[in-house]
Design a protein around this motif. Structure first.
Motif, PDB file in Angstrom:
ATOM      1  N   PHE A   1       0.973  -1.039  -0.039  1.00  0.00           N
ATOM      2  CA  PHE A   1       0.081  -0.095  -0.113  1.00  0.00           C
ATOM      3  C   PHE A   1       0.917   1.134  -0.006  1.00  0.00           C
ATOM      4  CE2 PHE A   1      -2.454  -3.521   1.747  1.00  0.00           C
ATOM      5  CZ  PHE A   1      -3.772  -3.190   0.949  1.00  0.00           C
ATOM      6  N   THR A   2       1.857   1.194   0.675  1.00  0.00           N
ATOM      7  CA  THR A   2       3.179   2.051   0.365  1.00  0.00           C
ATOM      8  C   THR A   2       3.482   2.363  -0.896  1.00  0.00           C
ATOM      9  OG1 THR A   2       3.561   1.878   2.895  1.00  0.00           O
ATOM     10  CG2 THR A   2       5.061   3.163   1.572  1.00  0.00           C
ATOM     11  N   ALA A   3       3.863   1.145  -1.674  1.00  0.00           N
ATOM     12  CA  ALA A   3       4.251   1.461  -2.864  1.00  0.00           C
ATOM     13  C   ALA A   3       3.330   1.861  -3.837  1.00  0.00           C
ATOM     14  CB  ALA A   3       4.672  -0.219  -3.432  1.00  0.00           C
ATOM     15  N   ALA A   4       1.900   1.515  -3.440  1.00  0.00           N
ATOM     16  CA  ALA A   4       0.865   1.644  -4.414  1.00  0.00           C
ATOM     17  C   ALA A   4       0.777   3.420  -4.214  1.00  0.00           C
ATOM     18  CB  ALA A   4      -0.397   1.099  -3.809  1.00  0.00           C
ATOM     19  N   SER A   5       0.936   4.050  -2.973  1.00  0.00           N
ATOM     20  CA  SER A   5       0.702   5.504  -2.963  1.00  0.00           C
ATOM     21  C   SER A   5       2.093   6.184  -3.929  1.00  0.00           C
ATOM     22  CB  SER A   5       1.096   5.947  -1.545  1.00  0.00           C
ATOM     23  OG  SER A   5       0.077   5.351  -0.859  1.00  0.00           O
ATOM     24  N   ILE A   6       3.237   5.501  -3.844  1.00  0.00           N
ATOM     25  CA  ILE A   6       4.281   5.953  -4.525  1.00  0.00           C
ATOM     26  C   ILE A   6       3.795   6.014  -6.164  1.00  0.00           C
ATOM     27  CG2 ILE A   6       6.408   5.379  -5.586  1.00  0.00           C
ATOM     28  CD1 ILE A   6       6.679   6.915  -2.826  1.00  0.00           C
ATOM     29  N   VAL A   7       3.238   4.766  -6.590  1.00  0.00           N
ATOM     30  CA  VAL A   7       2.830   4.621  -8.165  1.00  0.00           C
ATOM     31  C   VAL A   7       1.936   5.611  -8.361  1.00  0.00           C
ATOM     32  CG1 VAL A   7       1.610   3.300  -9.526  1.00  0.00           C
ATOM     33  CG2 VAL A   7       3.322   2.177  -7.930  1.00  0.00           C
ATOM     34  N   LEU A   8       0.817   6.070  -7.464  1.00  0.00           N
ATOM     35  CA  LEU A   8      -0.163   7.072  -7.738  1.00  0.00           C
ATOM     36  C   LEU A   8       0.320   8.321  -7.796  1.00  0.00           C
ATOM     37  CD1 LEU A   8      -2.873   5.633  -5.449  1.00  0.00           C
ATOM     38  CD2 LEU A   8      -2.984   5.445  -7.822  1.00  0.00           C
ATOM     39  N   LEU A   9       1.287   8.760  -7.150  1.00  0.00           N
ATOM     40  CA  LEU A   9       1.835   9.910  -7.218  1.00  0.00           C
ATOM     41  C   LEU A   9       2.742  10.055  -8.207  1.00  0.00           C
ATOM     42  CD1 LEU A   9       2.627  10.614  -3.317  1.00  0.00           C
ATOM     43  CD2 LEU A   9       1.180  11.985  -4.605  1.00  0.00           C
ATOM     44  N   ALA A  10       3.335   8.858  -8.564  1.00  0.00           N
ATOM     45  CA  ALA A  10       4.394   9.134  -9.820  1.00  0.00           C
ATOM     46  C   ALA A  10       3.365   9.182 -11.280  1.00  0.00           C
ATOM     47  CB  ALA A  10       5.118   7.727  -9.861  1.00  0.00           C
ATOM     48  N   GLN A  11       2.127   8.526 -10.853  1.00  0.00           N
ATOM     49  CA  GLN A  11       1.252   8.648 -12.141  1.00  0.00           C
ATOM     50  C   GLN A  11       0.605  10.180 -12.288  1.00  0.00           C
ATOM     51  OE1 GLN A  11      -2.056   6.232 -11.247  1.00  0.00           O
ATOM     52  NE2 GLN A  11      -1.139   4.279 -12.541  1.00  0.00           N
TER      53      GLN A  11
ATOM     54  N   TYR B   1      -7.551  -7.077 -10.985  1.00  0.00           N
ATOM     55  CA  TYR B   1      -8.201  -7.427 -11.922  1.00  0.00           C
ATOM     56  C   TYR B   1      -9.233  -6.328 -12.788  1.00  0.00           C
ATOM     57  CZ  TYR B   1      -6.922 -11.844  -9.772  1.00  0.00           C
ATOM     58  OH  TYR B   1      -6.481 -13.023  -9.156  1.00  0.00           O
ATOM     59  N   HIS B   2      -9.557  -5.296 -11.958  1.00  0.00           N
ATOM     60  CA  HIS B   2     -10.607  -4.477 -12.237  1.00  0.00           C
ATOM     61  C   HIS B   2     -10.149  -3.096 -11.521  1.00  0.00           C
ATOM     62  CE1 HIS B   2     -14.454  -2.310 -12.538  1.00  0.00           C
ATOM     63  NE2 HIS B   2     -14.652  -2.792 -13.813  1.00  0.00           N
ATOM     64  N   PRO B   3      -9.078  -2.330 -12.141  1.00  0.00           N
ATOM     65  CA  PRO B   3      -8.379  -1.329 -11.336  1.00  0.00           C
ATOM     66  C   PRO B   3      -9.330  -0.044 -11.218  1.00  0.00           C
ATOM     67  CG  PRO B   3      -7.472  -1.659 -13.531  1.00  0.00           C
ATOM     68  CD  PRO B   3      -8.413  -2.830 -13.547  1.00  0.00           C
ATOM     69  N   ARG B   4     -10.205   0.029 -10.072  1.00  0.00           N
ATOM     70  CA  ARG B   4     -10.721   1.270  -9.924  1.00  0.00           C
ATOM     71  C   ARG B   4      -9.935   2.464  -9.553  1.00  0.00           C
ATOM     72  NH1 ARG B   4     -14.930  -0.020  -5.701  1.00  0.00           N
ATOM     73  NH2 ARG B   4     -15.857   1.997  -6.386  1.00  0.00           N
ATOM     74  N   VAL B   5      -8.733   1.946  -8.569  1.00  0.00           N
ATOM     75  CA  VAL B   5      -7.807   2.771  -8.117  1.00  0.00           C
ATOM     76  C   VAL B   5      -6.463   2.711  -9.156  1.00  0.00           C
ATOM     77  CG1 VAL B   5      -6.230   3.150  -6.352  1.00  0.00           C
ATOM     78  CG2 VAL B   5      -8.487   2.805  -5.812  1.00  0.00           C
ATOM     79  N   GLY B   6      -6.174   3.709  -9.815  1.00  0.00           N
ATOM     80  CA  GLY B   6      -4.986   3.689 -10.400  1.00  0.00           C
ATOM     81  C   GLY B   6      -4.784   3.478 -11.852  1.00  0.00           C
TER      82      GLY B   6
ATOM     83  N   PHE C   1      -2.218   0.553 -13.493  1.00  0.00           N
ATOM     84  CA  PHE C   1      -1.725   0.274 -12.167  1.00  0.00           C
ATOM     85  C   PHE C   1      -1.076  -1.021 -11.905  1.00  0.00           C
ATOM     86  CE2 PHE C   1      -2.693  -0.678  -7.733  1.00  0.00           C
ATOM     87  CZ  PHE C   1      -2.235   0.286  -6.837  1.00  0.00           C
ATOM     88  N   PRO C   2      -2.226  -2.052 -12.184  1.00  0.00           N
ATOM     89  CA  PRO C   2      -1.865  -3.552 -11.958  1.00  0.00           C
ATOM     90  C   PRO C   2      -0.381  -3.845 -12.359  1.00  0.00           C
ATOM     91  CG  PRO C   2      -3.838  -3.503 -12.635  1.00  0.00           C
ATOM     92  CD  PRO C   2      -3.237  -1.955 -12.854  1.00  0.00           C
ATOM     93  N   GLN C   3      -0.102  -3.226 -13.550  1.00  0.00           N
ATOM     94  CA  GLN C   3       0.983  -3.775 -14.306  1.00  0.00           C
ATOM     95  C   GLN C   3       2.419  -3.126 -13.759  1.00  0.00           C
ATOM     96  OE1 GLN C   3       1.276  -2.812 -18.790  1.00  0.00           O
ATOM     97  NE2 GLN C   3       3.425  -3.384 -18.780  1.00  0.00           N
TER      98      GLN C   3
END
Length: 569
Positions: free
Chosen positions: A92-102, A275-280, A284-286
Motif C-alpha cells: 500500500f505504501t508502494a501503491a501510494s508512490i505509484v499513484l503520485l508518480a502517475q 483485475y478491475h482497477p478502480r484505483v490507479g 496500475f496493476p502492471q
C-alpha cells in the motif's frame, strides 16, 4: 510473470455494511470441513488464532474466524476482526508512490535526497526505485534501533526515531543496485516522501486515494499507538508450546514499512483492484507487478511491495508480514482469479503455509506436484553410513564470506553436531556420501549439508542448501583459541558515532561478554583471530600499528560495516 486481466461484476456495499460481496455459490460442506481442518489447531476458545478470507472471481467464497481476538475478554476472531498486518503494509505504501508518480509529482528515478535532504550523502545516488526494490544499500531501521537501545515493539518507535538514527549513518551496506537485501528503512522513507510531496500523511493519503474509493472502511495506517481501534485483535506469543500465551503487541507510531490495520473482508476489495482497477487505472496493476533489476541485470522476484513467484506450477503474487505477535499473508493466483488471505494474532502461526494448504484444497486440479529435482541439485539422500574418518573430517569452524557468518561442527561420541550461530549444537544424520541433514528440528530434512574436500585452489568447504535453493558456501578456517591473557586485550568500552550507547566488553568466567543498553549480557564466542560471534552478529576487532585493539566492526544480517572505537582510559 504474465498478468491475467479478468472481467467481473462488482457490487459496492454501502458504508457501515459488509465491505465485500456475499458468496452466491458457497463452498460445498465437505470442502468447508477440509478447509476448517487446516486451522483446527487454532480453533479454540483459549488460544489466539486466525481469520481466513478466500476470494474467487470477484467474490468472497469463504470467510471464517478461528480462535480468539482478545483472550482477556473471550472475544472471538471473526472475518470482521481488524489485524495489524506488518510488512503486508508495504504494497500500500508502494501503491501510494505509484499513484503520485502517475500524477507527475516525481519520477521513480529521482534522488531520494531531493525529498529527504537530511538523509546523509553517502557518495552514491539512491533513487526512489532503489527504495521500492530493497536495493538501496541502506541499513535496516529495526536493526539500527536495536543497536541504539530501542526494544522492538516494547519501546515506542516513531518516524522521528527512525530518522534520528538514519541521519547519523556514515556508510551503506553496499552500493545501490548491487544487491537485494530486505530493508524496512526504504519503506519508511517512502512514507515520508508521500507526506512531503502530497501534503498529507501516509494515513490520510491512502485513506483518501485507496481505501475510501474501494470501500475498505475498516482499513487504515495506524500512526497513533494510543488510538482505539474497534474489533482489533491483540497479538500474542509464548516461550514454548507448554507455556501460557502472553501479550505481544506493537508499539509503533511509524508507518510505511508496517502499521497497516485491515480485515480479510477489506482485503478482497484491494485484491480485486488488480483485475478491475478502480484505483490507479489500467496501468496500475502492471506497474505494481514490475520486478526490480540489479546493476548486473539480474531480475528480482520483488516488485512494488509484492513478491512474484510460483507455487506448484502456477504464478503467484504475495507478501507476508510479521511483527510482535502478528503474522499475515495474502497470496494471489492470477491465472485462477483466486486469492486467500490469512491474518493471525499469534507468533506461533505460519500464514504462508496456511494459505498454501487452503490453495491445495481449492485449486487441487490446477496445482501440480512439486517438480522433480533438477540436474543441478545435489543427489537425493541415500542415508548411507559414513566412516569415522569422514565424520572426524567435518570438525572445525566454517566461514561464509558473503554474510560474514560462522558455523561450527564438533564430533561428540563419534557423531557430528552443528552449531548454526547460537549456543546449541544439533546432531547431523548421514544422507549420502559426505552429505547430511539436521536431525532434531522440523525443517532439518530440507537442509542438505555437503562436505567438499580441499583442493589446490580452495580449502575444505561446506555447501548448505535449503529446500533446493542456491547453496550457501562455508569455507574451513583456522579456529581461534585465545588464552585468558589474550581475551583481556579485548576488554573495554566501545562507542560509535552513529548511535549513543556505550558497548562494554567484559571478561566473565573465562569468556568475553557484551553488555549494552536494555539487553542482557551475551557471550561472545571466538571464531578466528580477532573475530568473535554472538547473538548480536560478528565482531571483527581492529588493531593499530602497535597491534593494540582500537575498535571493532559489526556485521549482522541487514547491518554491515558498523564501526565502534575503543575508548581510551
Amino acid at each position: 510473470m504474465k498478468h491475467f486481466i479478468v472481467a467481473l461484476s462488482f457490487l459496492f456495499i454501502l458504508r457501515g455494511q459488509s465491505t465485500a460481496q456475499e458468496p452466491q455459490q458457497p463452498l460445498p460442506s465437505n470442502v468447508v470441513v477440509q478447509v476448517d481442518k487446516v486451522f483446527e489447531k487454532w480453533d479454540k476458545s483459549d488460544s489466539p488464532g486466525c481469520a481466513l478470507g478466500v476470494y474467487r472471481d470477484g467474490q468472497i467464497i469463504y470467510k471464517h474466524g478461528y480462535g480468539m481476538a482478545n483472550l482477556n475478554d473471550n472475544a472471538p476472531i471473526t472475518p470482521g476482526t481488524v489485524f495489524h498486518v506488518a510488512s503486508m503494509s508495504k504494497q500500500f505504501t508502494a501503491a501510494s508512490i505509484v499513484l503520485l508518480a502517475q500524477q507527475g509529482k516525481f519520477s521513480l528515478d529521482d534522488d531520494v535526497r531531493k525529498y529527504i535532504p537530511e538523509l546523509p550523502d553517502f557518495g552514491e545516488r539512491i533513487t526512489i526505485r532503489h527504495l521500492v526494490y530493497h536495493t538501496s544499500g541502506l541499513r535496516d531501521q529495526w536493526s539500527l534501533l536495536g543497536l541504539a537501545g530501542w526494544r522492538y515493539s516494547l519501546d515506542l518507535i516513531t518516524d522521528d526515531d527512525v530518522m534520528s538514527v538514519m541521519t547519523r549513518q556514515k556508510d551503506l551496506n553496499f552500493k545501490p543496485g548491487e544487491k537485494h537485501v530486505y530493508c524496512n528503512t526504504g519503506y519508511t522513507l517512502m512514507g515520508l516522501i508521500v507526506k512531503r510531496v502530497s501534503g498529507m500523511s501516509l494515513r490520510e493519503f491512502t485513506t483518501k486515494n485507496i481505501f475510501e474509493p474501494l470501500g475498505m472502511t475498516h482499513t487504515h495506517f495506524r500512526d497513533d499507538h494510543a488510538e482505539i481501534v474497534k474489533h482489533n485483535a491483540l497479538g500474542y506469543g509464548r516461550e514454548d508450546k507448554d507455556k501460557p500465551f502472553r501479550l505481544s503487541v506493537t508499539n509503533f507510531d511509524t508507518v510505511g514499512a508496517t502499521s497497516l490495520h485491515t480485515t480479510v473482508e477489506d482485503l478482497q476489495l484491494w485484491d480485486e483492484n488488480f483485475y478491475h482497477p478502480r484505483v490507479g487505472g489500467p496501468a496500475f496493476p502492471q506497474q505494481m507487478l514490475e520486478r526490480g533489476k540489479l546493476n548486473s541485470g539480474e531480475q528480482l522476484d520483488y516488485a512494488f511491495g509484492l513478491v512474484v513467484g510460483k507455487y506448484k506450477g502456477q504464478p503467484t503474487v504475495d507478501h507476508a508480514g510479521g511483527d510482535a505477535g502478528y503474522r499475515s499473508d495474502m497470496t494471489r493466483f492470477p491465472g485462477q482469479h483466486f486469492s486467500a488471505a490469512v491474518l493471525c494474532n499469534s507468533a506461533d502461526t505460519n500464514p504462508t503455509a496456511l494459505v498454501r494448504q487452503v490453495a491445495d484444497i481449492l485449486l487441487a486440479k490446477d496445482l501440480k506436484a512439486p517438480e522433480a529435482a533438477r540436474m543441478t541439485e545435489p543427489p537425493k539422500s541415500t542415508g548411507a553410513p559414513i566412516s569415522s574418518e569422514q565424520t572426524s573430517a567435518l570438525a572445525g569452524i566454517y566461514w561464509n564470506r558473503e554474510d560474514d557468518d560462522f558455523e561450527r561442527i564438533q564430533v561428540k561420541d563419534g557423531k557430528a553436531q552443528i552449531n548454526l550461530g547460537g549456543d546449541e549444537f544439533h546432531p547431523l544424520k548421514p544422507a549420502g556420501e559426505a552429505s547430511f541433514h539436521i536431525a532434531d528440528v522440523p525443517w532439518g530434512d530440507q537442509v542438505e549439508i555437503r562436505l567438499l574436500p580441499a583442493s589446490s585452489e580452495k580449502p575444505r568447504r561446506l555447501e548448505q542448501r535449503f529446500a533446493g535453493e542456491k547453496p550457501d558456501v562455508f569455507e574451513s578456517t583456522t579456529a581461534f583459541m585465545p588464552s585468558g591473557t589474550e581475551l583481556g586485550d579485548y576488554v573495554g568500552a566501545y562507542v560509535s558515532e552513529e548511535i549513543d550507547p556505550v558497548y562494554r566488553i567484559l571478561l566473565e568466567n573465562g569468556n568475553l561478554s557484551l553488555m549494552r543498553l536494555k539487553n542482557k549480557s551475551e557471550t561472545l564466542r571466538p571464531a578466528v583471530r580477532d573475530v568473535f560471534t554472538g547473538d548480536i552478529g560478528t565482531l571483527r576487532f581492529t588493531r593499530d600499528s602497535k597491534q593494540r585493539i582500537v575498535g571493532f566492526v559489526l556485521n549482522a544480517g541487514r547491518i554491515r560495516n558498523f564501526r565502534f572505537q575503543k575508548k581510551v582510559d
